[in-house]
Structures are given as C-alpha cells and as structure tokens.
Design an enzyme around this catalytic site. Sequence first.
Site, PDB file in Angstrom:
ATOM      1  N   GLU A 155     -16.762  31.127 -10.129  1.00  0.00           N
ATOM      2  CA  GLU A 155     -15.895  32.136  -9.498  1.00  0.00           C
ATOM      3  C   GLU A 155     -15.474  33.087 -10.610  1.00  0.00           C
ATOM      4  OE1 GLU A 155     -12.407  30.216  -7.842  1.00  0.00           O
ATOM      5  OE2 GLU A 155     -13.538  29.189  -6.281  1.00  0.00           O
ATOM      6  N   GLU A 183     -12.988  21.884  -8.954  1.00  0.00           N
ATOM      7  CA  GLU A 183     -11.618  21.791  -9.477  1.00  0.00           C
ATOM      8  C   GLU A 183     -10.982  20.434  -9.200  1.00  0.00           C
ATOM      9  OE1 GLU A 183      -9.368  25.276  -8.409  1.00  0.00           O
ATOM     10  OE2 GLU A 183     -10.729  26.570  -9.530  1.00  0.00           O
TER      11      GLU A 183
END
Length: 552
Positions: A266, A163
């Site tokens: 995820e 991220e």
Amino acid sequence: MKFYSILALGAALMTSVAALPKITRTGRYLYSADGTRFFVKGIAYQQQGLIVSGPDNPLNQPSTFVDQLADDKGCARDLPQLKKLGVNAIRAYSVDSTLNHDSCMAALSGAGIYVILDLTLPLNGSIDTTQPTWGTNLLDQYIKTINVFSKYDNILAFNVGNEVLTADATNAAPFLKAAARDIKAYLTSISSSALVGYADIDGASSFRDAVSAYLSCDPSGAGKGDTSIDLFGLNNYEWCGDAATTTYDGINKEFANYNVAAYFSEFGSENCSPGVRPWTEVGTLFASPMTDVWSGGLAFSYFPASSAGHEFGMATLSSDNSSVTTNTDFDNLASQYAKVSFVTTPAQASAAQSTFGACPAEGASLAASAALPPTPNDSACACVASKLGCSFKVPANGDFTALVGTLTGQVCGLLPNVNGSCADIGANGTAGVYGIMAQCDPVTRLSYAFSQFYELSARVDTSCDFSGNATINPSLVTAPSAAVSQCLPSPSAVFTPTAPAGASSAAGASGTSAAGTGGGGTGGKTGGAMSVRVGLAAAVVCVLGGMGLVWM
Ligand SMILES: *[C@@H]1O[C@H](CO)[C@@H](O)[C@H](O)[C@H]1NC(C)=O
Ligand SMILES: *[C@@H]1O[C@H](CO)[C@@H](O)[C@H](O)[C@H]1NC(C)=O
Ligand SMILES: *[C@@H]1O[C@H](CO)[C@@H](O)[C@H](O)[C@H]1NC(C)=O
Ligand SMILES: *[C@@H]1O[C@H](CO)[C@@H](O)[C@H](O)[C@H]1NC(C)=O
Ligand SMILES: *[C@@H]1O[C@H](CO)[C@@H](O)[C@H](O)[C@H]1NC(C)=O
Ligand SMILES: *[C@@H]1O[C@H](CO)[C@@H](O)[C@H](O)[C@H]1NC(C)=O
C-alpha cells in the site's frame, strides 16, 4: 501484453484471451515469462467493511466484507477506470470462496491486470495478532480460496496476512511463517506458480528489519527457502505531498540486501495534500535507485476508504452502484502511472539467487522463536474430536467465536482444580512452545479441554455441562491423551497439506484464462482496508502455574 485469438468450439464461436504470462521470482526480483523484469504498478481494490462492535471485535476492526471479485457488474463498471489508471495489478483483501469469480478474473486478465489476493477474512479469518495459532480452520480457509483462484492465469500472489504483526506484538510471526511454509508447499503440490506474500504495517526500522528478516530466514540453518515468503509487502505512507526524492533513502538502505522480492503493498499518504495527492512518489518508486530494491507498489485505494480522519478513495459509486465518478487524486495517479517505464535490469539470467540465512535473534524488536509450529493435520484433529468424551455443542447458527472464547476461558480456569491444564491446546510463539492440540480448530480445542476436565473429574455427568454448552459422548472409550496418541502419531510433523473436504478441486494455472459464465454479482458492504488488521477473535488468556498459554 495480451494476445487475442478466435477459437471455434463446436458450433459456438468464442473469444478467448490468451493467458497472461506467469510472473516468477528470481532472487529478489520479479520476472515475466519472457525474462523481463516485472513491477507491480497497481491499486488496492476493495470497499471498506462495516465495523460491527461486539464481544467478537474488541478493537473495532471491520467485521464484514463484500467479495469485489465476485461482483461481475461492479468489475465491468470499474474496468474502464482501471485501464485509465494504467494499472497492471490490483490487491483484494478478502474473498468468499463459495462464490464464482470467473467473470471478473477473466475481465481483469483481459486488461492485463494481475491480482494479489489476501487469503484472510475479517475477525476469526486471520492469524490473530495477540493470541495467534496456526490451525486447521485457517489452513482450510486458505486452501479453499487457493483452490478457487489458482486456475486463473492472473493470480500473482497469495498473502498469508496483512498487518498481523505490530511493534507491540510480534509473537504471531512463527505462525505466519508456518502459514507461508504450508501454503508454499500446497501451491507446489497443485503446480501453481503463485507467489506467497505478507503485507507489513510500517513502523520503526528496528521493527521492519526484524519482521522482514524473520519472514525470509531459514530456521533450519540449511539455507533453504521453504519457510520463506516470496514477496515482502510494506504498507508505506512515508511520502507526503511533493516530497523530496531522498524520502525513501532510509528504507532503500534498510532493504538494500534483502533476499526476496519487496514492494509497497500500500502507498499514498493523505497527510500533506488531502484529496489531491500529486502521486509524485511514483516517479521515484519506479526509477533507480528504488528499482534496485523494490518491485513497485499498490496505490491506496480505488474505493472510498477512511482512516484516521482521511479519505483515501479515488472513485465514488452512484447510489445505485451503476456508475462511478473519479476525483483529482485519480487523475493525478493516472498521469503519474502513465509516465512510468519499467527498468529492465538486472536481466533474469544475471539476477543472483536468494540466500536464506539464520533467523534473527529474539530481542526487543522480535518476540518470535525460530521454532515453528507444525503443519495442522485435518484428519488428526477430526480423529481426536470423534474420540472425545465431552464436546462443545456447536450452535446451529450465528457467530459462536465469542462463546468459544468465553467457554475456553471457563474450562481453562477450572482445569487446575483437578490437576489439569490447558497446556495441550495453547501455543506460545515467543517461547516456541506449541501444545499438542494447538494445531486444531478452536472448537476441537475447546472440546478437548472439556474432555480433559470431564476425565479428570472421574466422568461425572455434571462435569460435562457448561450451562448446556457441552454434551457427553455416550460411546466414550478413550481418555483425551489416548485419543491424541492414537490420532496424532507425529504431532510436530511438517508436511504438504491436502485440500479439506468440501473444497473445490484445485487447478494450477492452466495457461488459458478462465472464460466462465460468472456467478451472481453481489453488492453489499465489504471489508479489508488499509491499516486494518483483519482477524481479532475474542480471546482469553489462561495463566497456569506461572506459564501463560493462549489458545484463540
Ligand atoms: C469463524 O467463526 C465462524 C462461526 O462463528 C465459523 O463458522 C468459521 O468456521 C470460523 N472460521 C475460522 C477460520 O475459524
Ligand atoms: C493434585 O496433585 C496433588 C499433588 O500431586 C495432590 O496432592 C492432589 O490430591 C491432586 N488433586 C486432585 C484433585 O487430583
Ligand atoms: C453457554 O454458555 C454461555 C456463556 O457461559 C451461556 O450464556 C449460555 O447460556 C450457555 N448455554 C447455551 C445453551 O448456550
Ligand atoms: C495426520 O493424521 C492422520 C490421522 O490420524 C494420520 O494417519 C497421519 O499420519 C497424520 N499425518 C502426518 C503427516 O503426521
Ligand atoms: C451498492 O453497493 C454497496 C456496497 O457494495 C451496497 O451496500 C449497496 O446496497 C448497493 N446499493 C444498491 C442500490 O445496490
Ligand atoms: C510466552 O513465553 C514467553 C517466553 O518464555 C513468556 O515471557 C511469555 O509470558 C509467554 N506468553 C504468554 C502469553 O504466556
């Protein structure tokens, strides 16, 4: 599948677990050594770090972590639970390369569990979102971790970032791509078959498309994969509760023609059924048509992890950490994972090879040049540092990241007064412009800027002080520009990096699982968690003559 054998070694009788098969990528799919398709059926396995507010942490990211894979007792405690879940992979977000991981890695391997490992650490241990560089400091940190983990048979992939890119800031993408390029070359040089991955935050399709395409393109136009990631991870929380199987139609379509492997790094939204997620997406994720496009995913999260008012954990530790209690979420995930059987198509022999096309154009969704920064050169940076006239006095202890940021801001503000600039230590991924010293670590870059100021100020003593933070090199002979031309003969070179001094020696997966004595397990707090962009150093922007450059 695991195989056991008994080996007599000298007088000692040791139980040795045969190596897990290597997982490799053919085109856009993953395959086990025997040619069957491999899917990640896994879980995130790392406790959430503590948030320590301070000048080093403007966005309140977790600042600490505990290395879960060095916690032998913790691993032994959790292994039965991981087996109950039926996972074949875990993801760990940060490890300490100075600790011993033999015991935990061998235990996981024995249970048929692969590890997807992020090479990043909290705060300054990751490429920064808004002030990115790819320098010797991060390259060395990544290689030290690789050298510790590459010997284990169950390392599936190393992630060069989690991220880092956001919808508002994609200018770090060239630095991530350079990291993937250099880490890939390094892994090849040590005969490691581990894949190179990136875990992307979800967002608008324009953002996902731009980032995924950029990370797997070839800027040279030669159709080569040497700057491409192998494994694109999407942190996807689209499926909510008992959603419709059409939920994923959009991303399936978007990734229908992706050129390398993709999976969910995820998944597991808490929004619709907090604490009792039915995990019905598992049935969809591991079935056609998802399996044509994706290679499984990692449920979030084994340990407690809170984000945006939700709790994602499935296992809670007793106060002394000796035992663990699992919740309904856990049971639901276990029963969904138990129903999964992997599809076997396409066979490896008929899987198309990847093609690596041109990089996407810069635009509203992508502020990333196809011109990548060079490979950071450790010995060149050390060589320049040794010849500089004015150096930063590195504090003996403590975190000096914020101080380096502050002082860099000060000297870059002063340099224009003497007709200098910080252009040499700055980098701009949108423009594809990389200062000649941008590949060095923040301390060397600061010392370089100090030395430019000192040089341009006719080497008067007072110009190398910075409130006692700078020190003059008494044997100075060269100007900073001369030091660079002597030490850095080819400043834009791309080459296979070597391990830094102090790294443990590398070992490619030897084919036997490491059976070690294990280091001391540590308890403590840990970092790295979903939607956590590890690594925002305190940073200062320096605007010079209308051209802004950034250095931290
Ligand atoms: C992060 O900062 C600490 C000290 O503040 C330093 O020792 C460490 O090397 C830095 N790490 C990287 C990757 O720059
Ligand atoms: C900076 O450059 C300008 C124009 O080139 C010159 O007039 C000025 O004297 C220089 N200043 C210093 C401090 O060297
Ligand atoms: C270094 O610089 C900082 C920030 O300007 C200042 O607070 C500090 O007193 C200076 N001196 C030393 C020895 O750290
Ligand atoms: C890296 O720097 C060293 C030291 O100056 C130099 O000898 C070497 O040629 C450089 N490597 C590359 C690939 O440019
Ligand atoms: C249990 O583990 C946590 C997190 O890893 C740590 O903070 C705590 O100190 C440990 N407690 C004990 C009693 O060891
Ligand atoms: C980097 O370059 C781009 C394009 O040239 C420019 O728009 C941007 O302002 C620069 N970024 C910084 C921080 O200076």
